[in-house]
Design an enzyme around this catalytic site. Structure first.
Site, PDB file in Angstrom:
ATOM      1  N   GLN A 171      -2.568   3.930   1.096  1.00  0.00           N
ATOM      2  CA  GLN A 171      -2.362   5.376   1.003  1.00  0.00           C
ATOM      3  C   GLN A 171      -2.115   5.748  -0.460  1.00  0.00           C
ATOM      4  O   GLN A 171      -2.053   6.924  -0.807  1.00  0.00           O
ATOM      5  CB  GLN A 171      -1.159   5.800   1.841  1.00  0.00           C
ATOM      6  CG  GLN A 171      -1.307   5.480   3.329  1.00  0.00           C
ATOM      7  CD  GLN A 171      -0.023   5.751   4.085  1.00  0.00           C
ATOM      8  OE1 GLN A 171       0.256   6.865   4.516  1.00  0.00           O
ATOM      9  NE2 GLN A 171       0.778   4.698   4.223  1.00  0.00           N
ATOM     10  N   ASN A 172      -1.951   4.729  -1.299  1.00  0.00           N
ATOM     11  CA  ASN A 172      -1.593   4.968  -2.702  1.00  0.00           C
ATOM     12  C   ASN A 172      -2.820   5.341  -3.522  1.00  0.00           C
ATOM     13  O   ASN A 172      -3.940   4.908  -3.221  1.00  0.00           O
ATOM     14  CB  ASN A 172      -0.930   3.718  -3.297  1.00  0.00           C
ATOM     15  CG  ASN A 172       0.345   3.349  -2.542  1.00  0.00           C
ATOM     16  OD1 ASN A 172       0.905   4.190  -1.838  1.00  0.00           O
ATOM     17  ND2 ASN A 172       0.772   2.109  -2.652  1.00  0.00           N
ATOM     18  N   VAL A 173      -2.579   6.120  -4.547  1.00  0.00           N
ATOM     19  CA  VAL A 173      -3.679   6.564  -5.404  1.00  0.00           C
ATOM     20  C   VAL A 173      -3.674   5.806  -6.731  1.00  0.00           C
ATOM     21  O   VAL A 173      -4.550   6.003  -7.569  1.00  0.00           O
ATOM     22  CB  VAL A 173      -3.597   8.104  -5.634  1.00  0.00           C
ATOM     23  CG1 VAL A 173      -3.811   8.828  -4.304  1.00  0.00           C
ATOM     24  CG2 VAL A 173      -2.272   8.516  -6.273  1.00  0.00           C
ATOM     25  N   HIS A 233      -6.251   8.086   0.433  1.00  0.00           N
ATOM     26  CA  HIS A 233      -5.842   9.381  -0.126  1.00  0.00           C
ATOM     27  C   HIS A 233      -6.374   9.623  -1.529  1.00  0.00           C
ATOM     28  O   HIS A 233      -5.863  10.490  -2.240  1.00  0.00           O
ATOM     29  CB  HIS A 233      -4.307   9.497  -0.095  1.00  0.00           C
ATOM     30  CG  HIS A 233      -3.771   9.477   1.309  1.00  0.00           C
ATOM     31  ND1 HIS A 233      -2.457   9.197   1.608  1.00  0.00           N
ATOM     32  CD2 HIS A 233      -4.391   9.667   2.505  1.00  0.00           C
ATOM     33  CE1 HIS A 233      -2.292   9.237   2.918  1.00  0.00           C
ATOM     34  NE2 HIS A 233      -3.451   9.503   3.484  1.00  0.00           N
TER      35      HIS A 233
HETATM   36  N1  APR Z   1       9.393  -2.040  -1.273  1.00  0.00           N
HETATM   37  C1  APR Z   1       8.857  -1.688  -0.070  1.00  0.00           C
HETATM   38  N2  APR Z   1       9.046  -0.482   0.509  1.00  0.00           N
HETATM   39  C2  APR Z   1       9.798   0.401  -0.175  1.00  0.00           C
HETATM   40  C3  APR Z   1      10.391   0.119  -1.426  1.00  0.00           C
HETATM   41  C4  APR Z   1      10.153  -1.175  -1.976  1.00  0.00           C
HETATM   42  N3  APR Z   1      10.681  -1.536  -3.160  1.00  0.00           N
HETATM   43  N4  APR Z   1      11.082   1.220  -1.832  1.00  0.00           N
HETATM   44  C5  APR Z   1      10.921   2.154  -0.867  1.00  0.00           C
HETATM   45  N5  APR Z   1      10.170   1.667   0.131  1.00  0.00           N
HETATM   46  C6  APR Z   1       9.722   2.321   1.375  1.00  0.00           C
HETATM   47  C7  APR Z   1      10.629   3.407   1.903  1.00  0.00           C
HETATM   48  O1  APR Z   1      11.656   2.852   2.702  1.00  0.00           O
HETATM   49  C8  APR Z   1       9.657   4.237   2.731  1.00  0.00           C
HETATM   50  O2  APR Z   1       9.544   3.748   4.044  1.00  0.00           O
HETATM   51  O3  APR Z   1       8.506   2.962   1.093  1.00  0.00           O
HETATM   52  C9  APR Z   1       8.318   4.036   2.002  1.00  0.00           C
HETATM   53  C10 APR Z   1       7.899   5.246   1.211  1.00  0.00           C
HETATM   54  O4  APR Z   1       7.610   6.268   2.126  1.00  0.00           O
HETATM   55  P1  APR Z   1       6.937   7.616   1.546  1.00  0.00           P
HETATM   56  O5  APR Z   1       7.652   8.015   0.301  1.00  0.00           O
HETATM   57  O6  APR Z   1       6.833   8.568   2.692  1.00  0.00           O
HETATM   58  O7  APR Z   1       5.488   7.156   1.092  1.00  0.00           O
HETATM   59  P2  APR Z   1       4.208   6.965   2.006  1.00  0.00           P
HETATM   60  O8  APR Z   1       4.576   6.495   3.367  1.00  0.00           O
HETATM   61  O9  APR Z   1       3.248   6.129   1.232  1.00  0.00           O
HETATM   62  O10 APR Z   1       3.621   8.462   2.107  1.00  0.00           O
HETATM   63  C11 APR Z   1       2.359   8.601   2.741  1.00  0.00           C
HETATM   64  O11 APR Z   1       2.374  10.927   2.120  1.00  0.00           O
HETATM   65  O12 APR Z   1       2.802  12.492   0.517  1.00  0.00           O
HETATM   66  C12 APR Z   1       1.792  11.809   1.141  1.00  0.00           C
HETATM   67  O13 APR Z   1      -0.293  11.293   0.262  1.00  0.00           O
HETATM   68  C13 APR Z   1       1.047  10.959   0.150  1.00  0.00           C
HETATM   69  O14 APR Z   1       0.118   8.752   0.474  1.00  0.00           O
HETATM   70  C14 APR Z   1       1.290   9.541   0.636  1.00  0.00           C
HETATM   71  C15 APR Z   1       1.622   9.743   2.099  1.00  0.00           C
END
Ligand code: APR
Length: 235
Positions: free
Chosen positions: A88-90, A106
């Site tokens: 999901q990362n860019v 994404h």
């Molecule tokens: N290692 C692993 N996981 C981690 C770490 C780490 N060091 N630090 C934080 N996390 C976890 C958090 O606990 C959380 O569950 O990473 C997750 C981040 O969640 P989000 O911030 O919601 O990110 P993501 O799930 O990738 O969001 C999905 O939302 O805003 C849109 O397009 C954007 O791709 C993104 C999508």
């Protein structure tokens, strides 16, 4: 004996230890910005300069970041498995770590796209994309990102890959955003599933998921060692 396939769904958490902000953690991006103002087609129409600024700030961080132990552990898996990363990362940290197969659901922050012809995509070698930067057809360039409310063109491909998973790993995602969060439901029931995240979301709907409540940098290397130790001997 053909290699088993491991499908990995990653989110912002795998890049956190590289210094790249997540979205929904305490100091996450959506704590400081309303995504409707910086990551939607409406935002682009209303204030393209603010949207460009938001992605410039994030792109600058990506240029300064390095892959971490989590990204590198996934590369090691390729020694004995066919590894397909669906992120999901860019950012491009999976590619820079050495992963061979990466799908960006994404979009990609180091690319820009024409606003008049979406097939015109340009690699950015510098963090700044400005108003007035135009495609070869003379239209403003936009970030090559899937904004909220836009279709996810790579998702059908991701489904086909998930369907063939012998093993499925979820890393660093809050499983908040669809369709990405629904990918796990396409994975064969019999496939072992792992979820590496220090604060895993409740995934009661998914049976047989082993939760590793650690960061990517600490949780992935031992999981990869375990999976390499049980891999089929390579023919
Ligand atoms: N290692 C692993 N996981 C981690 C770490 C780490 N060091 N630090 C934080 N996390 C976890 C958090 O606990 C959380 O569950 O990473 C997750 C981040 O969640 P989000 O911030 O919601 O990110 P993501 O799930 O990738 O969001 C999905 O939302 O805003 C849109 O397009 C954007 O791709 C993104 C999508």
């Amino acid at each position: 004996m053909s290699r088993k396939t491991i499908v990995v769904l990653t989110g912002a958490g795998i890049s956190a230890e590289s210094g790249i902000s997540t979205f929904r953690d305490n100091n996450g991006l959506w704590r400081n910005y309303r995504f409707e103002e910086v990551a939607s087609p409406e935002a682009w129409k209303r204030d393209p300069g603010l949207v460009l600024e938001f992605y410039n700030m994030r792109r600058k961080k990506v240029f300064e970041a390095e892959p971490n132990e989590g990204h590198k552990a996934l590369v090691r898996l390729e020694k004995a498995y066919n590894v397909q990363i669906i992120t999901q990362n860019v950012d491009d940290l999976h590619e820079r770590a050495g992963s061979s197969h990466v799908i960006h659901l994404h979009g990609e922050i180091k690319k820009a796209r024409s606003t008049v012809d979406p097939s015109l995509i340009y690699k950015l070698n510098h963090w700044e994309l400005k108003l007035g930067d135009k495609c070869e057809k003379g239209s403003q360039l936009r970030p090559h990102i899937v904004w909220f409310g836009e279709p996810v063109p790579e998702f059908p491909k991701a489904i086909n890959i998930a369907r063939k998973a012998d093993i499925f790993i979820i890393v660093g995602t809050s499983l908040n955003v669809y369709p990405a969060a629904g990918l796990i439901h396409y994975v064969p029931t019999a496939a072992p599933k792992y979820y590496v995240d220090p604060a895993p979301q409740s995934t009661s709907t998914v049976c047989g998921l082993e939760i590793i409540a650690k960061t990517a940098g600490r949780g992935l290397p031992p999981l990869v060692d375990r999976l390499l130790s049980v891999a089929d001997p390579q023919t």
